[in-house]
Design an enzyme around this catalytic site. Structure first.
Site, PDB file in Angstrom:
ATOM      1  N   HIS A 149      70.952  67.377  74.858  1.00  0.00           N
ATOM      2  CA  HIS A 149      69.857  66.442  75.084  1.00  0.00           C
ATOM      3  C   HIS A 149      70.314  65.001  75.276  1.00  0.00           C
ATOM      4  O   HIS A 149      69.489  64.123  75.500  1.00  0.00           O
ATOM      5  CB  HIS A 149      68.887  66.505  73.900  1.00  0.00           C
ATOM      6  CG  HIS A 149      68.657  67.892  73.426  1.00  0.00           C
ATOM      7  ND1 HIS A 149      67.962  68.828  74.160  1.00  0.00           N
ATOM      8  CD2 HIS A 149      69.101  68.541  72.312  1.00  0.00           C
ATOM      9  CE1 HIS A 149      67.953  69.980  73.498  1.00  0.00           C
ATOM     10  NE2 HIS A 149      68.641  69.829  72.396  1.00  0.00           N
ATOM     11  N   ASP A 171      77.691  65.912  84.043  1.00  0.00           N
ATOM     12  CA  ASP A 171      78.577  65.612  85.164  1.00  0.00           C
ATOM     13  C   ASP A 171      79.775  66.554  85.219  1.00  0.00           C
ATOM     14  O   ASP A 171      80.204  66.951  86.308  1.00  0.00           O
ATOM     15  CB  ASP A 171      79.054  64.159  85.092  1.00  0.00           C
ATOM     16  CG  ASP A 171      77.948  63.162  85.406  1.00  0.00           C
ATOM     17  OD1 ASP A 171      76.863  63.573  85.867  1.00  0.00           O
ATOM     18  OD2 ASP A 171      78.171  61.951  85.166  1.00  0.00           O
ATOM     19  N   ASN A 215      76.762  76.452  74.658  1.00  0.00           N
ATOM     20  CA  ASN A 215      75.767  75.933  73.736  1.00  0.00           C
ATOM     21  C   ASN A 215      76.303  74.577  73.305  1.00  0.00           C
ATOM     22  O   ASN A 215      77.161  74.481  72.431  1.00  0.00           O
ATOM     23  CB  ASN A 215      75.571  76.851  72.536  1.00  0.00           C
ATOM     24  CG  ASN A 215      74.463  76.359  71.624  1.00  0.00           C
ATOM     25  OD1 ASN A 215      74.070  75.197  71.671  1.00  0.00           O
ATOM     26  ND2 ASN A 215      73.971  77.249  70.777  1.00  0.00           N
ATOM     27  N   ARG A 245      64.075  67.202  72.138  1.00  0.00           N
ATOM     28  CA  ARG A 245      64.882  68.345  72.571  1.00  0.00           C
ATOM     29  C   ARG A 245      64.393  68.939  73.897  1.00  0.00           C
ATOM     30  O   ARG A 245      64.982  69.862  74.421  1.00  0.00           O
ATOM     31  CB  ARG A 245      64.880  69.440  71.503  1.00  0.00           C
ATOM     32  CG  ARG A 245      65.537  69.018  70.212  1.00  0.00           C
ATOM     33  CD  ARG A 245      65.579  70.169  69.225  1.00  0.00           C
ATOM     34  NE  ARG A 245      65.883  69.720  67.891  1.00  0.00           N
ATOM     35  CZ  ARG A 245      67.109  69.507  67.419  1.00  0.00           C
ATOM     36  NH1 ARG A 245      68.148  69.713  68.187  1.00  0.00           N
ATOM     37  NH2 ARG A 245      67.288  69.094  66.177  1.00  0.00           N
ATOM     38  N   HIS A 248      71.026  78.778  73.879  1.00  0.00           N
ATOM     39  CA  HIS A 248      70.504  78.199  72.630  1.00  0.00           C
ATOM     40  C   HIS A 248      69.922  79.308  71.779  1.00  0.00           C
ATOM     41  O   HIS A 248      69.245  80.207  72.296  1.00  0.00           O
ATOM     42  CB  HIS A 248      69.420  77.157  72.901  1.00  0.00           C
ATOM     43  CG  HIS A 248      69.923  75.970  73.633  1.00  0.00           C
ATOM     44  ND1 HIS A 248      70.717  75.020  73.040  1.00  0.00           N
ATOM     45  CD2 HIS A 248      69.771  75.599  74.919  1.00  0.00           C
ATOM     46  CE1 HIS A 248      71.028  74.106  73.934  1.00  0.00           C
ATOM     47  NE2 HIS A 248      70.471  74.437  75.087  1.00  0.00           N
ATOM     48  N   LEU A 249      70.157  79.245  70.495  1.00  0.00           N
ATOM     49  CA  LEU A 249      69.592  80.217  69.566  1.00  0.00           C
ATOM     50  C   LEU A 249      68.077  80.039  69.465  1.00  0.00           C
ATOM     51  O   LEU A 249      67.320  80.997  69.536  1.00  0.00           O
ATOM     52  CB  LEU A 249      70.235  80.054  68.188  1.00  0.00           C
ATOM     53  CG  LEU A 249      71.733  80.363  68.139  1.00  0.00           C
ATOM     54  CD1 LEU A 249      72.365  79.752  66.904  1.00  0.00           C
ATOM     55  CD2 LEU A 249      71.963  81.853  68.180  1.00  0.00           C
ATOM     56  N   SER A 250      67.646  78.799  69.274  1.00  0.00           N
ATOM     57  CA  SER A 250      66.219  78.503  69.213  1.00  0.00           C
ATOM     58  C   SER A 250      65.741  78.112  70.616  1.00  0.00           C
ATOM     59  O   SER A 250      66.548  77.989  71.538  1.00  0.00           O
ATOM     60  CB  SER A 250      65.969  77.359  68.222  1.00  0.00           C
ATOM     61  OG  SER A 250      66.542  76.154  68.694  1.00  0.00           O
ATOM     62  N   TYR A 303      67.939  78.843  62.945  1.00  0.00           N
ATOM     63  CA  TYR A 303      69.110  79.371  63.644  1.00  0.00           C
ATOM     64  C   TYR A 303      69.536  80.766  63.189  1.00  0.00           C
ATOM     65  O   TYR A 303      70.439  81.343  63.781  1.00  0.00           O
ATOM     66  CB  TYR A 303      70.288  78.399  63.496  1.00  0.00           C
ATOM     67  CG  TYR A 303      69.980  77.034  64.045  1.00  0.00           C
ATOM     68  CD1 TYR A 303      69.854  76.830  65.416  1.00  0.00           C
ATOM     69  CD2 TYR A 303      69.784  75.949  63.202  1.00  0.00           C
ATOM     70  CE1 TYR A 303      69.549  75.583  65.931  1.00  0.00           C
ATOM     71  CE2 TYR A 303      69.485  74.694  63.708  1.00  0.00           C
ATOM     72  CZ  TYR A 303      69.368  74.514  65.066  1.00  0.00           C
ATOM     73  OH  TYR A 303      69.062  73.276  65.578  1.00  0.00           O
TER      74      TYR A 303
END
Length: 146
Positions: free
Chosen positions: A84, A91, A78, A115, A104-106, A26
Site C-alpha cells: 500500500h 516500479d 506478498n 489498505r 494476501h492472506l486477508s 491472518y
C-alpha cells in the site's frame, strides 16, 4: 535432464510473525507451514520454489530483480504493508519481464481504507487475496499454468 522452472515466493514485512501475529486476521499457519505446503504442491507441479522473507523494502526489490535475472517462471509476492506504500516495488515489478502474482492472506478491500490501494496490484499480473493460506496455493496453481 532439463532444470525445473523456478517460482520465487517473496514475503515482506511482519510475515515472519505469522501464526502469532493477529491470528484472527491472518490465521494460525506460520510462514514455514505455508512454505512446506507450497513445496509439496510444487513437487507435484514440476516446479522448483525459492521461498524468502524480509522486512526490508530494498531487499524485496533486489529479489525481484534476481528473479528476472535467474529467468524465473513467476513470482508470488506478498509485500505486506509495502503493498500500500511502495511505488519503488511497483516500479520494480514493472521493470522485470517475470509475471508477478500478488498474494494476501486477508482481503485488503475488506479492511481499513488505507489498505484499499495496492501499488503492487497495479503492476501485478494476477491477484489472490482473502483465502488465508490457500491464497498461496491458488497463486502457485496459477503460476504453473503460465
Amino acid at each position: 535432464m532439463a532444470e525445473l522452472p523456478t517460482v520465487f515466493v517473496l514475503s515482506g514485512p511482519n510475515l515472519n510473525l505469522l501464526g502469532t501475529r493477529e491470528p484472527e486476521i491472518y490465521g494460525h499457519d506460520t510462514l514455514n507451514d505455508i512454505h512446506a505446503r507450497l513445496e509439496a504442491q510444487a513437487e507435484g507441479l514440476g516446479i522448483r520454489l525459492e521461498c524468502r522473507q524480509t522486512n526490508h523494502e530494498g531487499v524485496l526489490i533486489d529479489w525481484l530483480h534476481e528473479a528476472y535475472i535467474a529467468g524465473a517462471k513467476a513470482v508470488l509476492l506478498n509485500a505486506g504493508g509495502y503493498t500500500h506504500t511502495s511505488i519503488a516495488i511497483h516500479d520494480a515489478i514493472k521493470s522485470i519481464k517475470v509475471p508477478v502474482i500478488e498474494v494476501h492472506l486477508s482481503d485488503p478491500m475488506q479492511r481499513e481504507t488505507f489498505r484499499h490501494i495496492s501499488y503492487v496490484g497495479m503492476a501485478a499480473a494476477q491477484h489472490f487475496a482473502g483465502h488465508g493460506a490457500n491464497s498461496y496455493t491458488l497463486a502457485l496453481d496459477a503460476a504453473a499454468r503460465l
